[in-house]
Design a protein around this motif. Structure first.
Motif, PDB file in Angstrom:
ATOM      1  N   ALA A   1       0.829  -1.205   0.000  1.00  0.00           N
ATOM      2  CA  ALA A   1       0.000   0.000   0.000  1.00  0.00           C
ATOM      3  C   ALA A   1       0.866   1.258   0.000  1.00  0.00           C
ATOM      4  CB  ALA A   1      -0.938   0.000   1.197  1.00  0.00           C
ATOM      5  N   ALA A   2       1.992   1.231   0.728  1.00  0.00           N
ATOM      6  CA  ALA A   2       2.898   2.385   0.769  1.00  0.00           C
ATOM      7  C   ALA A   2       3.543   2.610  -0.596  1.00  0.00           C
ATOM      8  CB  ALA A   2       3.963   2.182   1.841  1.00  0.00           C
ATOM      9  N   VAL A   3       3.964   1.528  -1.249  1.00  0.00           N
ATOM     10  CA  VAL A   3       4.607   1.642  -2.561  1.00  0.00           C
ATOM     11  C   VAL A   3       3.613   2.143  -3.597  1.00  0.00           C
ATOM     12  CG1 VAL A   3       5.699   0.358  -4.450  1.00  0.00           C
ATOM     13  CG2 VAL A   3       6.370  -0.092  -2.079  1.00  0.00           C
ATOM     14  N   VAL A   4       2.448   1.519  -3.673  1.00  0.00           N
ATOM     15  CA  VAL A   4       1.445   1.914  -4.665  1.00  0.00           C
ATOM     16  C   VAL A   4       0.955   3.337  -4.382  1.00  0.00           C
ATOM     17  CG1 VAL A   4      -0.868   1.413  -5.552  1.00  0.00           C
ATOM     18  CG2 VAL A   4       0.778  -0.444  -5.204  1.00  0.00           C
ATOM     19  N   GLY A   5       0.761   3.672  -3.119  1.00  0.00           N
ATOM     20  CA  GLY A   5       0.330   5.023  -2.764  1.00  0.00           C
ATOM     21  C   GLY A   5       1.334   6.079  -3.179  1.00  0.00           C
ATOM     22  N   ALA A   6       2.614   5.800  -2.961  1.00  0.00           N
ATOM     23  CA  ALA A   6       3.653   6.750  -3.347  1.00  0.00           C
ATOM     24  C   ALA A   6       3.727   6.890  -4.864  1.00  0.00           C
ATOM     25  CB  ALA A   6       5.004   6.314  -2.779  1.00  0.00           C
ATOM     26  N   LEU A   7       3.620   5.781  -5.575  1.00  0.00           N
ATOM     27  CA  LEU A   7       3.702   5.835  -7.037  1.00  0.00           C
ATOM     28  C   LEU A   7       2.457   6.449  -7.671  1.00  0.00           C
ATOM     29  CD1 LEU A   7       5.378   2.387  -7.744  1.00  0.00           C
ATOM     30  CD2 LEU A   7       6.448   4.658  -7.738  1.00  0.00           C
ATOM     31  N   ASP A   8       1.352   6.459  -6.936  1.00  0.00           N
ATOM     32  CA  ASP A   8       0.116   7.064  -7.432  1.00  0.00           C
ATOM     33  C   ASP A   8       0.074   8.572  -7.174  1.00  0.00           C
ATOM     34  OD1 ASP A   8      -2.460   6.897  -8.650  1.00  0.00           O
ATOM     35  OD2 ASP A   8      -3.379   7.008  -6.652  1.00  0.00           O
ATOM     36  N   ASP A   9       1.086   9.100  -6.503  1.00  0.00           N
ATOM     37  CA  ASP A   9       1.150  10.514  -6.129  1.00  0.00           C
ATOM     38  C   ASP A   9       2.012  11.275  -7.149  1.00  0.00           C
ATOM     39  OD1 ASP A   9       2.307  12.907  -4.827  1.00  0.00           O
ATOM     40  OD2 ASP A   9       1.290  12.158  -3.035  1.00  0.00           O
ATOM     41  N   ASP A  10       1.410  12.255  -7.838  1.00  0.00           N
ATOM     42  CA  ASP A  10       2.131  13.015  -8.875  1.00  0.00           C
ATOM     43  C   ASP A  10       3.414  13.651  -8.344  1.00  0.00           C
ATOM     44  OD1 ASP A  10       0.290  12.454 -10.880  1.00  0.00           O
ATOM     45  OD2 ASP A  10      -0.886  14.274 -10.504  1.00  0.00           O
ATOM     46  N   ALA A  11       3.346  14.252  -7.166  1.00  0.00           N
ATOM     47  CA  ALA A  11       4.526  14.924  -6.607  1.00  0.00           C
ATOM     48  C   ALA A  11       5.626  13.915  -6.278  1.00  0.00           C
ATOM     49  CB  ALA A  11       4.143  15.731  -5.371  1.00  0.00           C
ATOM     50  N   CYS A  12       5.264  12.752  -5.765  1.00  0.00           N
ATOM     51  CA  CYS A  12       6.255  11.710  -5.484  1.00  0.00           C
ATOM     52  C   CYS A  12       6.935  11.258  -6.773  1.00  0.00           C
ATOM     53  CB  CYS A  12       5.614  10.516  -4.780  1.00  0.00           C
ATOM     54  SG  CYS A  12       5.177  10.799  -3.051  1.00  0.00           S
TER      55      CYS A  12
END
Length: 121
Positions: free
Chosen positions: A15-26
């Protein structure tokens, strides 16, 4: 002067990996992290506010996608630098039909971090 790494060798949470990759700024931050950069340098290169850059780096570090290096001396202060320390990410079903995330890291990445850090001294 030693160089320390803040991220662990644990498997990252999917969830942390997918959440970070789904974030434009990240994604924007990861896109410019070809060499170790300070938070100020990252904010300048991405056009993100400094406060947003700090928050996104925390998110990327928690997902084990970015490593914080410590030990670069600028004046009388130590400045942290950050590097994206993965080459690929794969998500698969394991034998129990649960999702498993694997973050592939190049063995040459450590050498790259050291060579970039030495240049700043």
């Amino acid at each position: 002067m030693s160089l320390g790494f803040s991220s662990s060798d644990e498997s990252p949470d999917i969830a942390a990996v997918v959440g970070a990759l789904d974030d434009d700024a990240c994604r924007k931050i990861v896109g410019v992290l070809e060499e170790p950069l300070t938070v100020d340098e990252l904010a300048d290169r991405t056009g993100l506010p400094l406060s947003t850059t700090y928050r996104k780096l925390d998110r990327l570090t928690e997902a084990n996608l970015v490593t914080e290096t410590v030990g670069v001396r600028q004046g009388s202060h130590h400045k942290s630098r950050y590097i994206a320390d993965f080459d690929d990410i794969s998500i698969a079903l394991d034998d129990d039909r649960s999702f498993d995330v694997d973050v592939g890291r190049s063995s040459s990445r450590s050498a790259d971090i050291w060579s970039e850090t030495r240049r700043t001294f």
